[in-house]
Design an enzyme around this catalytic site. Structure first.
Site, mmCIF file in Angstrom:
data_model
loop_
_atom_site.group_PDB
_atom_site.id
_atom_site.type_symbol
_atom_site.label_atom_id
_atom_site.label_comp_id
_atom_site.label_asym_id
_atom_site.label_seq_id
_atom_site.Cartn_x
_atom_site.Cartn_y
_atom_site.Cartn_z
ATOM 1 N N LYS A 269 9.685 -0.767 0.542
ATOM 2 C CA LYS A 269 9.559 0.308 1.530
ATOM 3 C C LYS A 269 10.695 0.273 2.545
ATOM 4 C CE LYS A 269 5.693 2.358 0.232
ATOM 5 N NZ LYS A 269 4.492 2.603 0.985
ATOM 6 N N ASP B 85 -0.172 1.663 5.443
ATOM 7 C CA ASP B 85 -0.964 0.485 5.107
ATOM 8 C C ASP B 85 -0.264 -0.779 5.614
ATOM 9 O OD1 ASP B 85 -3.256 1.447 3.632
ATOM 10 O OD2 ASP B 85 -1.886 2.027 2.046
#
Length: 401
Positions: free
Chosen positions: A75, A123
């Site tokens: 990410k 998350d």
């Protein structure tokens, strides 16, 4: 559960906008962007010959994103990249000229960035990347986290100076809350999922991920014949599958999307033939994949270029974390977080099931490509599951270098 892709768009060309977003020129542009970033190095492509022999395939290669840009997951390539791109665009509009990546930390760009606030739901890993991107350019970040995000992951985001906002409920609830507050306060949402009318920024996030594929293809002697990639909302799977389809064309590998059984939004979407929201049940240990509604952009891509969809169970994810930490036969150890090794879990289930193995044409000539999408982004939880700290496993890795 396992199904082949039988959707009407299967094998159709990518939409022109998606092909441009995930194309060769775009991936080269991401690499150029990374040259201006601190701590930028190509991540390792780890070969696991002993595991390949056990699985009955020619090779298994894992792209280990556990140390990418100091953030611990793939990410790192998406959210921060999108934030910087958006700031440079805004600076260019205000200055009346194109603003290059070489200027991203210049006073002129920082003056623009200081007026901007970026937000997202997370998350854990995506929010860390968005917060880092905002800190790089001097912008503000406000990150929404749902009830299931651990305090350790919240602290890892907050260290970049982001405002942390807790939301009751699931990831999808936090996505809706982030979008609502952003509209009210005129913040810029940098989401890794998309919805009707909101596609370009998630496309930039996915564009950032293409660089790991570009690196991996350079690092392999031969391109893969099969790929198994885990999926939350679908961004990483779509980026990898889409870029491989563009680069390799008819020689692209057989691509399987792997979902947690408890949050199988891509699997159920593929089965239904259109985007669906799956019901919330028990939480999954695969926390970074606990998403109940797919990204529309990701599905549009995967409906064309994914060949199969499957699910894995909780014990499968835990098993591969331990298997990678304690490899057999002299293979290199890998620190994989709860969601990091899910692609490998899918492969191992596939080769253990003769029907799935045959459906995917896996044999002793197959070359498998996987991505360890995260390291120990919650070290305490990693140690609880694996029984040893990630530092010990990293030490084992260093000892084999």
């Amino acid at each position: 559960m396992f199904i082949l892709n039988t959707n009407r768009d299967y094998r159709r060309p990518l939409e022109p906008a998606d092909a441009e977003t995930l194309g060769i020129a775009a991936a080269a542009g991401v690499e150029r962007h990374l040259k201006y970033r601190d701590n930028n190095t190509e991540t390792r492509l780890v070969s696991l010959p002993a595991l390949a022999a056990e699985a009955g395939v020619a090779a298994i290669h894992i792209k280990d994103e556990g140390h990418r840009l100091g953030l611990g997951s793939f990410k790192a390539l998406g959210g921060a990249y999108a934030v910087v791109c958006l700031v440079l665009e805004e600076a260019g509009a205000l200055l009346g000229r194109a603003v290059d990546m070489a200027e991203f930390q210049s006073p002129a760009v920082r003056n623009v960035a200081e007026t901007m606030t970026f937000t997202c739901a997370t998350d854990g890993n995506h929010g860390r990347s968005v917060a880092q991107g905002a800190s790089l350019v001097g912008a503000r970040a406000a990150i929404f986290v749902h009830a299931g995000v651990s305090n350790e992951r919240v602290a890892a985001i907050a260290r970049f100076g982001a405002e942390m906002i807790r939301v009751d409920g699931s990831y999808d609830d936090s996505v809706k809350m982030a979008a609502s507050v952003a509209e009210e306060r005129q913040w810029t949402v940098v989401s890794d999922t998309s919805w009707p009318g909101y596609e370009r920024i998630p496309g930039l996030v996915m564009q950032g991920y293409t660089v790991l594929v570009r690196e991996a293809l350079r690092q392999m002697q031969l391109p893969p014949t099969h790929v198994f990639i885990q999926s939350g909302v679908g961004g990483i799977a779509a980026a990898v599958a889409g870029h491989l389809a563009i680069v390799l064309g008819e020689d692209r590998p057989i691509f399987t999307v792997v979902d947690p059984a408890r949050a199988a939004c891509l699997f159920e979407t593929a089965r239904a033939g259109h985007p669906v929201t799956v019901p919330h049940t028990e939480p999954t240990v695969m926390a970074m994949l606990e998403c109940y509604e797919p990204s529309l952009v990701a599905w549009r891509i995967l409906s064309r270029v994914a060949d199969a969809f499957m699910t894995v169970d909780e014990e499968d994810a835990v098993s591969v974390m331990k298997r990678l930490a304690y490899p057999a036969g002299g293979d290199r150890a890998i620190v994989a977080g709860e969601s990091g090794g899910v692609g490998l879990a899918g492969l191992l289930k596939a080769v253990a099931d003769p029907a799935i193995k045959a459906a995917l044409s896996i044999d002793d000539r197959s070359r498998i490509f996987l991505v360890n999408t995260e390291g120990a982004t919650d070290p305490r939880k990693y140690q609880d599951i694996v029984g040893v700290s990630p530092d010990v496993v990293d030490g084992e890795m260093a000892g084999k270098e």
